[in-house]
Write a protein that holds these residues in place. Sequence first.
Motif, PDB file in Angstrom:
ATOM      1  N   ALA A 108       2.465  -4.211  34.069  1.00  0.00           N
ATOM      2  CA  ALA A 108       3.360  -3.509  33.143  1.00  0.00           C
ATOM      3  C   ALA A 108       3.600  -4.336  31.879  1.00  0.00           C
ATOM      4  CB  ALA A 108       4.676  -3.197  33.837  1.00  0.00           C
ATOM      5  N   ASP A 109       3.817  -5.641  32.044  1.00  0.00           N
ATOM      6  CA  ASP A 109       4.049  -6.503  30.890  1.00  0.00           C
ATOM      7  C   ASP A 109       2.814  -6.581  30.003  1.00  0.00           C
ATOM      8  OD1 ASP A 109       6.593  -6.983  31.775  1.00  0.00           O
ATOM      9  OD2 ASP A 109       6.156  -8.955  32.628  1.00  0.00           O
ATOM     10  N   SER A 110       1.631  -6.648  30.628  1.00  0.00           N
ATOM     11  CA  SER A 110       0.388  -6.720  29.867  1.00  0.00           C
ATOM     12  C   SER A 110       0.146  -5.445  29.077  1.00  0.00           C
ATOM     13  CB  SER A 110      -0.786  -6.987  30.812  1.00  0.00           C
ATOM     14  OG  SER A 110      -1.998  -7.026  30.105  1.00  0.00           O
ATOM     15  N   VAL A 111       0.395  -4.302  29.712  1.00  0.00           N
ATOM     16  CA  VAL A 111       0.225  -3.020  29.027  1.00  0.00           C
ATOM     17  C   VAL A 111       1.193  -2.918  27.858  1.00  0.00           C
ATOM     18  CG1 VAL A 111       0.518  -0.524  29.263  1.00  0.00           C
ATOM     19  CG2 VAL A 111      -0.686  -1.816  31.037  1.00  0.00           C
ATOM     20  N   LEU A 112       2.426  -3.382  28.050  1.00  0.00           N
ATOM     21  CA  LEU A 112       3.428  -3.315  26.991  1.00  0.00           C
ATOM     22  C   LEU A 112       3.018  -4.174  25.793  1.00  0.00           C
ATOM     23  CD1 LEU A 112       6.201  -2.130  26.292  1.00  0.00           C
ATOM     24  CD2 LEU A 112       7.241  -4.180  27.277  1.00  0.00           C
ATOM     25  N   ARG A 113       2.456  -5.351  26.087  1.00  0.00           N
ATOM     26  CA  ARG A 113       2.036  -6.249  24.998  1.00  0.00           C
ATOM     27  C   ARG A 113       0.851  -5.697  24.225  1.00  0.00           C
ATOM     28  NH1 ARG A 113       2.611 -10.194  29.007  1.00  0.00           N
ATOM     29  NH2 ARG A 113       0.341 -10.262  29.233  1.00  0.00           N
TER      30      ARG A 113
END
Length: 306
Positions: A108-113
């Motif tokens: 989720a964090d990677s997709v957000l970045r």
Amino acid sequence: MSTPYVGRFAPSPSGPLHAGSAVAALASYLDARAHGGIWRVRMEDLDTPRNVSGADSVILKQLATLGMHWDGEVIYQSQRLSAYQDAFDRLLSLNVVYPCGCTRREIADSVLRTQGHPPEGERPYPGTCRAGLSKGRQALSWRLHVPEGQIAFEDRWLGSMAQDVSRVVGDFVLRRADGIWAYQLAVVVDDAAQGVTQVIRGEDLLSSTARQRLLGSLLGFPAVGYLHVPLVTDETGQKLSKQNGAQALNLSDPLAVLQRAWCSLGFAPLPVKDQEAFWAAAIPVWVQGLSRANLHGINLHSYDPR
């Protein structure tokens, strides 16, 4: 249809059937009987934490009360683990499967970045572990290396559909971190094993279709036809589901349940007084409705794969 028709209804035993699942069951049963085909029932009970003891028996009783009688034995996914392992091993031999050490939070964090807030639904996997696990990482799940490009299919209700799985979903999970085989793999293996030719189900599963066609192709299975029916929603527009606390069917008047499900498919109520007459009247109307470009006032619409 050139090959003998085999359809199926595949509920999860996480609770009794509700109004939404009754619509999917009705459409599936009607289509099978309209084609003089076989209608199978399969319990998708792989997600053991969600299973409710005795729910499978309740579901079968509900179907029987509504006059939906299945052909052959009821299949339970929990009894077919070796079949999923065999399919997984075949994909492994094709070098299209790899271990992934990412947690949901990391994804989720990677997709957000990288992508900002993705559209509602999928969080495309960014491919972090495609080149191998980072030093010190352990495999949590196993993913399919998805090729780029559109996967097209024809939906008998919605028309021409296409989705680029690599962009919309990314490399999806075949075996979860808890060791449970993923729905996408199990359903493809089971449909092939049962000889299913047509899958009739709710529109909430439309986004899974391209993934399943991809897996079926890689595994060398015959192509399956699809028809996705509209979802039943509550007063807020939210899909009826067991997770959302949808109420179990009240079967004190089975004919009324069938009529409501029938109307949810866009048809006018049938002027009948008993279940036998309902089925006799519904099947030819179903055939006539599907032969038209517009199902009794329901406008066919395009699926937005974004």
